[in-house]
Design an enzyme around this catalytic site. Structure first.
Site, PDB file in Angstrom:
ATOM      1  N   ASN A 247      35.790  -0.797  63.542  1.00  0.00           N
ATOM      2  CA  ASN A 247      36.986  -0.029  63.191  1.00  0.00           C
ATOM      3  C   ASN A 247      36.533   1.103  62.269  1.00  0.00           C
ATOM      4  O   ASN A 247      36.254   0.870  61.097  1.00  0.00           O
ATOM      5  CB  ASN A 247      37.987  -0.956  62.485  1.00  0.00           C
ATOM      6  CG  ASN A 247      39.178  -0.206  61.926  1.00  0.00           C
ATOM      7  OD1 ASN A 247      39.410   0.962  62.260  1.00  0.00           O
ATOM      8  ND2 ASN A 247      39.957  -0.867  61.073  1.00  0.00           N
TER       9      ASN A 247
ATOM     10  N   LYS B 138      38.133   3.513  61.121  1.00  0.00           N
ATOM     11  CA  LYS B 138      39.215   3.979  60.233  1.00  0.00           C
ATOM     12  C   LYS B 138      39.254   5.511  60.206  1.00  0.00           C
ATOM     13  O   LYS B 138      38.932   6.143  61.197  1.00  0.00           O
ATOM     14  CB  LYS B 138      39.050   3.392  58.836  1.00  0.00           C
ATOM     15  CG  LYS B 138      38.834   1.880  58.839  1.00  0.00           C
ATOM     16  CD  LYS B 138      39.055   1.282  57.488  1.00  0.00           C
ATOM     17  CE  LYS B 138      38.666  -0.181  57.517  1.00  0.00           C
ATOM     18  NZ  LYS B 138      39.060  -0.911  56.351  1.00  0.00           N
TER      19      LYS B 138
ATOM     20  N   HIS C 162      46.980  -3.826  61.717  1.00  0.00           N
ATOM     21  CA  HIS C 162      45.969  -3.838  60.655  1.00  0.00           C
ATOM     22  C   HIS C 162      46.667  -3.851  59.293  1.00  0.00           C
ATOM     23  O   HIS C 162      47.722  -3.245  59.122  1.00  0.00           O
ATOM     24  CB  HIS C 162      45.052  -2.613  60.783  1.00  0.00           C
ATOM     25  CG  HIS C 162      43.838  -2.711  59.922  1.00  0.00           C
ATOM     26  ND1 HIS C 162      43.871  -2.425  58.575  1.00  0.00           N
ATOM     27  CD2 HIS C 162      42.565  -3.095  60.200  1.00  0.00           C
ATOM     28  CE1 HIS C 162      42.656  -2.630  58.069  1.00  0.00           C
ATOM     29  NE2 HIS C 162      41.847  -3.026  59.028  1.00  0.00           N
TER      30      HIS C 162
ATOM     31  N   GLU D  34      46.117  -2.285  56.680  1.00  0.00           N
ATOM     32  CA  GLU D  34      46.376  -0.950  56.115  1.00  0.00           C
ATOM     33  C   GLU D  34      47.626  -0.342  56.747  1.00  0.00           C
ATOM     34  O   GLU D  34      48.382   0.375  56.087  1.00  0.00           O
ATOM     35  CB  GLU D  34      45.130  -0.064  56.300  1.00  0.00           C
ATOM     36  CG  GLU D  34      44.021  -0.505  55.348  1.00  0.00           C
ATOM     37  CD  GLU D  34      42.603  -0.309  55.857  1.00  0.00           C
ATOM     38  OE1 GLU D  34      42.390   0.474  56.795  1.00  0.00           O
ATOM     39  OE2 GLU D  34      41.696  -0.972  55.312  1.00  0.00           O
TER      40      GLU D  34
ATOM     41  N   GLU E 111      41.968 -11.351  59.346  1.00  0.00           N
ATOM     42  CA  GLU E 111      41.414 -10.499  58.297  1.00  0.00           C
ATOM     43  C   GLU E 111      42.119 -10.780  56.976  1.00  0.00           C
ATOM     44  O   GLU E 111      43.190 -10.211  56.713  1.00  0.00           O
ATOM     45  CB  GLU E 111      41.610  -9.022  58.659  1.00  0.00           C
ATOM     46  CG  GLU E 111      40.934  -8.611  59.939  1.00  0.00           C
ATOM     47  CD  GLU E 111      40.595  -7.121  59.921  1.00  0.00           C
ATOM     48  OE1 GLU E 111      39.408  -6.810  60.020  1.00  0.00           O
ATOM     49  OE2 GLU E 111      41.503  -6.295  59.772  1.00  0.00           O
TER      50      GLU E 111
ATOM     51  N   GLY F 135      37.129  -4.412  52.863  1.00  0.00           N
ATOM     52  CA  GLY F 135      36.597  -3.285  52.094  1.00  0.00           C
ATOM     53  C   GLY F 135      36.283  -3.611  50.650  1.00  0.00           C
ATOM     54  O   GLY F 135      36.074  -2.716  49.838  1.00  0.00           O
TER      55      GLY F 135
ATOM     56  N   SER G  58      34.678  -7.457  55.154  1.00  0.00           N
ATOM     57  CA  SER G  58      33.343  -7.378  54.524  1.00  0.00           C
ATOM     58  C   SER G  58      32.282  -8.150  55.302  1.00  0.00           C
ATOM     59  O   SER G  58      31.363  -8.724  54.705  1.00  0.00           O
ATOM     60  CB  SER G  58      33.403  -7.845  53.068  1.00  0.00           C
ATOM     61  OG  SER G  58      34.250  -6.978  52.322  1.00  0.00           O
TER      62      SER G  58
ATOM     63  N   GLY H 130      34.657  -2.987  59.480  1.00  0.00           N
ATOM     64  CA  GLY H 130      35.023  -1.690  58.922  1.00  0.00           C
ATOM     65  C   GLY H 130      33.788  -0.960  58.418  1.00  0.00           C
ATOM     66  O   GLY H 130      33.061  -0.316  59.168  1.00  0.00           O
TER      67      GLY H 130
END
Ligand code: PEP
Length: 248
Positions: free
Chosen positions: A9, A11, A94, A96, A166, A172, A212, A233
């Site tokens: 991903n 992003k 997701h 986010e 996730e 992250g 992570s 990510g």
């Protein structure tokens, strides 16, 4: 036997030339991998990255979609638009998107249905925040995410989906879930899918871990029985780091 799926991903990173360069490196370095490999650049990079990955072992994914076919939805893209540039997978729900852009279980469900109706494959993200884990409601949150995403979905459609577990606190942050913590939630999701559908359906749905994941922790995570790949990510932004996970 479920085949692992490792999806990057990207992003909101990489300009078009940078995305093309990264895609070329990913195609070259992951050749012969024993896993499905997917790269998910931004919308503006999809067409150029498709030119690189088309006809290779690397599949193209998008990071979101709108559920309507067309119309007055400024800033949005449709499933047909994604298909026209070679997209196969679409990341949905997701954290986010849920945190910053108002994504809900209901909008995820609408998107899942639109994606499947268009012949694309959803990667459905679920997972709890740190406060929810500390409040001992991880399973409740994950169950709400899964039931919400799969509302009114047939078993024939459900088997085409991928879930990405996730934990939000691991995204992250460098704080990866332990293999046991991740396996516990993956096993919970697997059992939930048996309740919602049946054993054969549950046993073919791939459940990725995301948060992570790096080359040095991937092997242990991917060694767990219900972890069928990763949604990556930060470590997907360098071909060598991403390949370290693919090879694990
Ligand atoms: C993600 O955003 O899907 C993700 C897993 O990010 P990271 O690997 O950077 O934690």
């Amino acid at each position: 036997m479920r085949k692992n799926i490792i999806a990057g991903n990207w992003k909101m990173n990489k300009t078009v030339p940078e995305a093309v360069e990264l895609a070329k490196a990913v195609v070259a370095i992951t050749k012969g991998a024993d896993a499905d490999v997917v790269v998910c650049p931004t919308f503006v990079c999809l067409s150029a990255v498709n030119d690189v990955v088309k006809g290779t072992h690397v599949a193209l994914g998008a990071q979101d979609v709108h559920w309507e076919k067309s119309g007055a939805f400024t800033g949005k893209v449709s499933c047909d638009m994604l298909k026209s540039v070679g997209v196969k997978y679409v990341i949905l729900g997701h954290s986010e998107q849920r945190t910053y852009f108002g994504e809900t279980n209901d909008t995820v469900n609408k998107k899942v249905k639109a994606v499947l109706a268009a012949g694309l494959l959803p990667i459905i993200c679920v997972g709890e925040t740190l406060a929810e884990r500390e409040g001992n409601i991880t399973e409740k949150v994950v169950e709400d995410h899964v039931r919400g995403a799969y509302k009114d979905l047939s078993a024939a459609d459900a088997v085409k989906t991928v879930i990405a577990y996730e934990p939000v606190w691991a995204i992250g942050t460098g704080k990866v879930a332990s293999p046991e913590q991740a396996q516990d939630v993956h096993a919970f999701i697997r059992k939930l899918l048996v309740k919602m559908y049946d054993e054969p359906t549950s046993s073919v749905i791939r459940i990725q871990y995301g948060g992570s994941m790096k080359a040095d922790n991937a092997k242990e995570l991917l060694g767990k029985p219900d972890i069928d790949g990763g949604l990556i990510g930060g470590a997907a932004l360098k071909a060598e780091d991403f390949n370290g996970i693919v090879r694990a």
